[in-house]
Write a protein that holds these residues in place. Structure first.
Motif, mmCIF file in Angstrom:
data_model
loop_
_atom_site.group_PDB
_atom_site.id
_atom_site.type_symbol
_atom_site.label_atom_id
_atom_site.label_comp_id
_atom_site.label_asym_id
_atom_site.label_seq_id
_atom_site.Cartn_x
_atom_site.Cartn_y
_atom_site.Cartn_z
ATOM 1 N N ARG A 1 0.950 -1.200 0.002
ATOM 2 C CA ARG A 1 -0.035 0.151 -0.030
ATOM 3 C C ARG A 1 0.809 1.356 -0.043
ATOM 4 N NH1 ARG A 1 -4.468 -0.830 4.487
ATOM 5 N NH2 ARG A 1 -4.932 1.413 4.091
ATOM 6 N N LEU A 2 2.180 0.959 0.750
ATOM 7 C CA LEU A 2 2.959 2.406 0.585
ATOM 8 C C LEU A 2 3.376 2.638 -0.753
ATOM 9 C CD1 LEU A 2 4.817 1.721 3.858
ATOM 10 C CD2 LEU A 2 3.339 3.511 3.768
ATOM 11 N N GLU A 3 3.719 1.344 -1.443
ATOM 12 C CA GLU A 3 4.114 1.589 -2.858
ATOM 13 C C GLU A 3 3.078 2.298 -3.833
ATOM 14 O OE1 GLU A 3 6.408 -1.701 -4.927
ATOM 15 O OE2 GLU A 3 5.767 -3.013 -3.183
ATOM 16 N N SER A 4 1.729 1.916 -3.547
ATOM 17 C CA SER A 4 0.734 2.347 -4.358
ATOM 18 C C SER A 4 0.521 3.867 -3.985
ATOM 19 C CB SER A 4 -0.581 1.608 -3.974
ATOM 20 O OG SER A 4 -0.630 0.414 -4.226
ATOM 21 N N SER A 5 0.851 4.318 -2.700
ATOM 22 C CA SER A 5 0.802 5.590 -2.224
ATOM 23 C C SER A 5 2.054 6.365 -2.737
ATOM 24 C CB SER A 5 0.646 5.789 -0.983
ATOM 25 O OG SER A 5 -0.408 5.151 -0.533
ATOM 26 N N SER A 6 2.957 6.008 -3.593
ATOM 27 C CA SER A 6 4.062 6.401 -4.120
ATOM 28 C C SER A 6 5.034 6.791 -3.018
ATOM 29 C CB SER A 6 3.594 7.765 -4.921
ATOM 30 O OG SER A 6 2.931 7.211 -6.102
ATOM 31 N N LEU A 7 4.896 6.460 -1.849
ATOM 32 C CA LEU A 7 5.954 6.685 -0.894
ATOM 33 C C LEU A 7 7.055 5.810 -0.723
ATOM 34 C CD1 LEU A 7 3.338 7.826 2.078
ATOM 35 C CD2 LEU A 7 5.016 9.127 0.603
ATOM 36 N N VAL A 8 6.785 4.536 -1.224
ATOM 37 C CA VAL A 8 8.017 3.425 -1.276
ATOM 38 C C VAL A 8 8.088 2.919 -2.667
ATOM 39 C CG1 VAL A 8 8.487 1.023 -0.692
ATOM 40 C CG2 VAL A 8 7.761 2.667 1.034
ATOM 41 N N ASP A 9 9.290 2.707 -3.129
ATOM 42 C CA ASP A 9 9.852 2.175 -4.452
ATOM 43 C C ASP A 9 10.488 0.914 -4.471
ATOM 44 O OD1 ASP A 9 9.921 2.316 -7.188
ATOM 45 O OD2 ASP A 9 11.885 3.231 -6.906
ATOM 46 N N ARG A 10 10.062 0.095 -5.075
ATOM 47 C CA ARG A 10 10.612 -1.314 -4.945
ATOM 48 C C ARG A 10 11.234 -1.457 -6.385
ATOM 49 N NH1 ARG A 10 9.699 -5.661 -1.924
ATOM 50 N NH2 ARG A 10 7.572 -4.845 -0.914
ATOM 51 N N LYS A 11 12.494 -2.018 -6.367
ATOM 52 C CA LYS A 11 13.222 -2.462 -7.586
ATOM 53 C C LYS A 11 13.915 -3.680 -7.326
ATOM 54 C CE LYS A 11 14.704 2.546 -8.503
ATOM 55 N NZ LYS A 11 15.605 3.243 -8.827
ATOM 56 N N PRO A 12 13.861 -4.344 -8.514
ATOM 57 C CA PRO A 12 14.827 -5.833 -8.455
ATOM 58 C C PRO A 12 15.845 -5.736 -8.019
ATOM 59 C CG PRO A 12 13.416 -5.363 -10.846
ATOM 60 C CD PRO A 12 13.526 -3.973 -9.949
ATOM 61 N N ASN A 13 16.390 -6.676 -7.016
ATOM 62 C CA ASN A 13 17.674 -6.939 -6.568
ATOM 63 C C ASN A 13 18.078 -5.872 -5.636
ATOM 64 O OD1 ASN A 13 18.247 -9.145 -8.300
ATOM 65 N ND2 ASN A 13 18.772 -7.887 -9.849
ATOM 66 N N VAL A 14 16.988 -4.881 -5.371
ATOM 67 C CA VAL A 14 17.415 -3.788 -4.648
ATOM 68 C C VAL A 14 16.569 -3.695 -3.344
ATOM 69 C CG1 VAL A 14 17.805 -1.115 -4.188
ATOM 70 C CG2 VAL A 14 18.467 -2.350 -6.321
ATOM 71 N N GLY A 15 15.455 -4.087 -3.581
ATOM 72 C CA GLY A 15 14.375 -4.209 -2.649
ATOM 73 C C GLY A 15 13.442 -3.056 -2.211
ATOM 74 N N ALA A 16 12.765 -2.883 -1.451
ATOM 75 C CA ALA A 16 11.885 -1.499 -1.274
ATOM 76 C C ALA A 16 12.508 -0.556 -0.475
ATOM 77 C CB ALA A 16 10.811 -1.998 -0.383
ATOM 78 N N ARG A 17 12.559 0.824 -1.019
ATOM 79 C CA ARG A 17 13.097 1.864 -0.148
ATOM 80 C C ARG A 17 12.266 3.055 -0.134
ATOM 81 N NH1 ARG A 17 18.598 1.657 0.893
ATOM 82 N NH2 ARG A 17 19.813 0.023 -0.187
ATOM 83 N N VAL A 18 12.217 3.800 0.642
ATOM 84 C CA VAL A 18 11.580 5.111 0.899
ATOM 85 C C VAL A 18 11.835 6.080 -0.228
ATOM 86 C CG1 VAL A 18 11.139 7.256 2.093
ATOM 87 C CG2 VAL A 18 11.295 5.075 3.441
ATOM 88 N N ILE A 19 10.973 6.660 -0.898
ATOM 89 C CA ILE A 19 11.083 7.509 -1.926
ATOM 90 C C ILE A 19 11.882 8.613 -1.706
ATOM 91 C CG2 ILE A 19 9.305 6.805 -3.481
ATOM 92 C CD1 ILE A 19 8.199 9.641 -2.705
ATOM 93 N N THR A 20 12.918 9.295 -2.728
ATOM 94 C CA THR A 20 13.713 10.700 -2.462
ATOM 95 C C THR A 20 13.269 11.462 -3.528
ATOM 96 O OG1 THR A 20 15.592 9.463 -1.614
ATOM 97 C CG2 THR A 20 15.909 11.481 -2.405
#
Length: 230
Positions: free
Chosen positions: A60-79
């Motif tokens: 849900r945080l991803e859907s809210s654009s607050l978290v970004d998930r990338k392959p081989n990196v994982g989920a991070r808070v957006i900058t």
């Protein structure tokens, strides 16, 4: 120390709902810094919950654009970049202008009276800060949030309150609470409420758009100043 899972359950929501709200708040106010890795094992241990509800909250945080998930990196808070912030202002100007117009048409008299009481509360708080800070609490204590809800348009409210609203708050928290626009911003809010109370949708929209445009220009100046000082 872990927080027991039952602390995240009540009659009004699931564990995933509560942990989503907790994480979203932590991201918005900077307790979880931009660019930080979202570690499921660490968060599950910290909050004393299972991985299932936590994964749902992170999605849900991803859907809210607050978290970004990338392959081989994982989920991070957006900058967010300064360009993205100004894009948010442009979208807010158009959509919140529409919300103000609809609020003038649909907001009940009782809702407008509540809005005036909210501004009275804000005025007292700003005065206590020597007119140098105007930082509103979340949700119903936020003027813009209240106007959007008063529009009566659920789709518009979903766009503004479940996505752009929290991104904008995230930036406001990062920039700090001090402002040279506190007195002017409060006056602009009062004029918008006057137009809504008069059921003048055209004026309410124009005033809201102008208010957000002025805020954007102030933000642009602040960004430029930060770049010069960096």
């Amino acid at each position: 120390m872990s927080i027991p899972a039952e602390d995240f359950t009540d009659a009004n929501g699931t564990i995933a709902d509560r942990i989503f709200d907790r994480l979203r708040h932590a991201i918005v106010v900077g307790e979880i810094a931009p660019g930080s890795k979202i570690s499921e094992p660490v968060l599950a241990a910290r909050y004393g919950i299972s991985r299932g509800p936590l994964r749902e909250a992170i999605r849900r945080l991803e859907s809210s654009s607050l978290v970004d998930r990338k392959p081989n990196v994982g989920a991070r808070v957006i900058t967010l970049t300064s360009e993205q912030l100004l894009e948010i202002y442009a979208i807010r100007e158009a959509l919140e202008g529409m919300a103000a117009r609809l609020a003038a048409e649909k907001m009940p008299d009782a809702g407008i009276a509540d809005l005036r009481r909210l501004l009275d509360q804000h005025r007292n708080e700003v005065a206590q800060e020597a007119w140098q800070a105007y930082f509103q609490e979340e949700g119903d204590l936020d003027f813009h949030f209240r106007i959007v809800q008063g529009s009566g348009n659920r789709r518009l409210a979903n766009i503004l309150c479940n996505d752009l609203y929290h991104l904008a708050r995230m930036y406001r928290c990062q920039f700090g609470m001090r402002s040279d626009r506190a007195r002017d911003a409060l006056k602009e809010h009062e004029l918008i409420v006057d137009a809504i109370s008069d059921r003048d949708g055209e004026l309410a929209e124009w005033l809201m758009r102008r208010h957000i445009r002025i805020s954007r220009r102030a933000t642009e100046r602040r960004l430029a100043e930060m770049q010069r000082n960096s």
